[in-house]
Design an enzyme around this catalytic site. Structure first.
Site, PDB file in Angstrom:
ATOM      1  N   LYS A  76       0.274  -1.240  -0.127  1.00 46.37           N
ATOM      2  CA  LYS A  76      -0.182  -0.080   0.261  1.00 46.37           C
ATOM      3  C   LYS A  76       0.848   1.455   0.177  1.00 46.37           C
ATOM      4  CE  LYS A  76      -3.963  -2.534   2.478  1.00 46.37           C
ATOM      5  NZ  LYS A  76      -3.261  -4.270   2.652  1.00 46.37           N
ATOM      6  N   ALA A  78       2.644   4.383  -0.304  1.00 44.64           N
ATOM      7  CA  ALA A  78       2.064   6.051  -0.232  1.00 44.64           C
ATOM      8  C   ALA A  78       2.756   7.067   0.281  1.00 44.64           C
ATOM      9  CB  ALA A  78       0.879   6.167   1.172  1.00 44.64           C
ATOM     10  N   VAL A 186     -13.803 -10.805   1.720  1.00 41.44           N
ATOM     11  CA  VAL A 186     -14.204 -11.126   1.551  1.00 41.44           C
ATOM     12  C   VAL A 186     -14.492 -12.292   2.493  1.00 41.44           C
ATOM     13  CG1 VAL A 186     -14.917 -13.390  -0.049  1.00 41.44           C
ATOM     14  CG2 VAL A 186     -15.098 -11.385  -1.503  1.00 41.44           C
ATOM     15  N   GLY A 187     -15.715 -13.264   2.815  1.00 42.11           N
ATOM     16  CA  GLY A 187     -15.032 -14.198   4.397  1.00 42.11           C
ATOM     17  C   GLY A 187     -15.254 -13.095   5.845  1.00 42.11           C
ATOM     18  N   GLN A 189     -14.074 -10.717   7.044  1.00 39.87           N
ATOM     19  CA  GLN A 189     -14.591  -9.231   7.132  1.00 39.87           C
ATOM     20  C   GLN A 189     -15.588  -9.045   6.646  1.00 39.87           C
ATOM     21  OE1 GLN A 189     -12.130  -5.902   5.481  1.00 39.87           O
ATOM     22  NE2 GLN A 189     -10.304  -7.652   4.926  1.00 39.87           N
ATOM     23  N   GLY A 190     -16.950 -10.083   6.447  1.00 36.35           N
ATOM     24  CA  GLY A 190     -18.056 -10.182   6.040  1.00 36.35           C
ATOM     25  C   GLY A 190     -18.717 -10.691   4.991  1.00 36.35           C
ATOM     26  N   GLY A 207      -8.718 -13.914   2.109  1.00 36.17           N
ATOM     27  CA  GLY A 207      -7.037 -14.144   3.329  1.00 36.17           C
ATOM     28  C   GLY A 207      -7.468 -15.223   4.277  1.00 36.17           C
TER      29      GLY A 207
HETATM   30  O1  3DU Z   1      -9.702  -9.763   5.631  1.00 34.55           O
HETATM   31  P1  3DU Z   1      -8.711 -11.285   4.559  1.00 34.55           P
HETATM   32  O2  3DU Z   1      -7.891 -11.980   5.702  1.00 34.55           O
HETATM   33  O3  3DU Z   1      -9.420 -11.923   3.724  1.00 34.55           O
HETATM   34  O4  3DU Z   1      -7.407 -10.413   4.376  1.00 34.55           O
HETATM   35  C1  3DU Z   1      -7.503  -9.341   3.161  1.00 34.55           C
HETATM   36  C2  3DU Z   1      -6.357  -9.006   2.706  1.00 34.55           C
HETATM   37  O5  3DU Z   1      -6.772  -7.837   2.179  1.00 34.55           O
HETATM   38  C3  3DU Z   1      -5.406  -8.791   3.538  1.00 34.55           C
HETATM   39  O6  3DU Z   1      -4.238  -8.746   2.744  1.00 34.55           O
HETATM   40  C4  3DU Z   1      -5.641  -7.568   3.651  1.00 34.55           C
HETATM   41  O7  3DU Z   1      -5.010  -6.605   4.012  1.00 34.55           O
HETATM   42  C5  3DU Z   1      -5.955  -6.454   2.011  1.00 34.55           C
HETATM   43  N1  3DU Z   1      -6.575  -5.182   2.037  1.00 34.55           N
HETATM   44  C6  3DU Z   1      -7.714  -4.983   3.254  1.00 34.55           C
HETATM   45  O8  3DU Z   1      -8.239  -6.076   3.229  1.00 34.55           O
HETATM   46  C7  3DU Z   1      -8.661  -3.904   2.327  1.00 34.55           C
HETATM   47  C8  3DU Z   1      -8.354  -3.415   1.319  1.00 34.55           C
HETATM   48  O9  3DU Z   1      -8.770  -2.093   0.834  1.00 34.55           O
HETATM   49  C9  3DU Z   1      -7.065  -3.285   0.999  1.00 34.55           C
HETATM   50  C10 3DU Z   1      -6.166  -4.783   1.434  1.00 34.55           C
END
Ligand code: 3DU
Length: 248
Positions: A76, A78, A186-187, A189-190, A207
């Site tokens: 990311k 920035a 997805v998953g 985070q809902g 993830g």
């Molecule tokens: O919530 P999860 O475990 O499915 O992972 C989501 C991934 O996507 C994680 O690596 C996080 O850093 C990345 N991500 C976001 O979740 C949200 C964003 O806006 C950008 C990246």
């Protein structure tokens, strides 16, 4: 005397499974085991701070060597343009095929990052709006402008929230069909499997639901089935076979 400049060939994202796996584990051996097991069910593996801070940037190359899919990094980016340039170069030299960067820092930084990525034929995903609830506070109000800027600067794509599928739809309306959308959330985070793609995303980023599962490969396979059956008959917005953008 002319100097030969080595241009590394980045692997290109191709929409097949339409899943990008965020492999946010902290141990390289574990990461390699999961990467090998889930590879048939994903289009890309995305690495981020948890693994790279624990194992060093060489982990990017190690995972890349073990699989055939493109490796994205999610640092990311920035920073000011000069420092972002160096971060991009170091990341791409380490073997990344694509990167995420923030858009809120403004067009000078974004332009610089895309310029470096293009030298490597690598992909750039500009974060327009993050997927967590806090993103509604500051990012959402400027997300559409960021998306427009990313498209105009020739980014490969944007990142938009699978947790808010209506926002994905809005971003698709703004950027048209040439710029891709990758949707995290997805998953765990809902967000529901398939919602973001039905609203116009090209990829869903998943993830924890995969790497924290008892059997990551079986779970990734199930997710793939779920995604296929959700998309069947529902006519998601057609896939784009996009090319690299050189409009910087
Ligand atoms: O919530 P999860 O475990 O499915 O992972 C989501 C991934 O996507 C994680 O690596 C996080 O850093 C990345 N991500 C976001 O979740 C949200 C964003 O806006 C950008 C990246």
């Amino acid at each position: 005397m002319t100097q030969t400049v080595r241009v590394p060939k980045a692997r290109q994202l191709v929409p097949r499974t339409r899943v990008i796996h965020a492999l946010d584990v902290e141990d390289l051996d574990k990461a390699l085991t999961i990467a090998n097991a889930i590879e048939p069910y994903v289009d890309s593996i995305k690495l981020s701070y948890p693994l790279i801070l624990a194992e060093g940037p060489q982990a990017i190359g190690a995972i890349k060597e073990a699989v055939k899919v493109p490796i994205l990094t999610c640092f990311k980016v920035a920073d000011i343009p000069e420092i972002s340039h160096r971060i991009m170069k170091a990341t791409l030299d380490a073997g990344a095929d694509g990167v995420t960067l923030h858009g809120f820092v403004g067009r000078d930084t974004v332009r610089e990052c895309i310029k470096v990525a293009n030298e490597y034929n690598a992909q750039t995903l500009v974060i327009a709006e993050m997927s967590h609830p806090g993103a509604e506070e500051f990012m959402q109000p400027v997300g559409e402008k960021i998306a427009e800027m990313a498209k105009n600067l020739g980014a490969t794509g944007i990142v938009a929230p699978a947790t808010r599928p209506q926002r994905v739809k809005r971003y698709r309306e703004i950027i048209g069909r040439e710029t891709i959308i990758a949707a995290p959330g997805v998953g765990s985070q809902g967000g529901h499997v398939g919602d973001a793609i039905l609203m116009g995303a090209d990829y869903e980023i998943i993830g924890r639901s995969i790497y924290q599962a008892k059997d990551p490969a079986e779970t990734a396979k199930q997710i793939q089935h779920q995604l296929r059956s959700r998309l069947e008959g529902k006519r998601p917005i057609p896939l784009i076979q996009y090319a690299r953008h050189d409009a910087v």
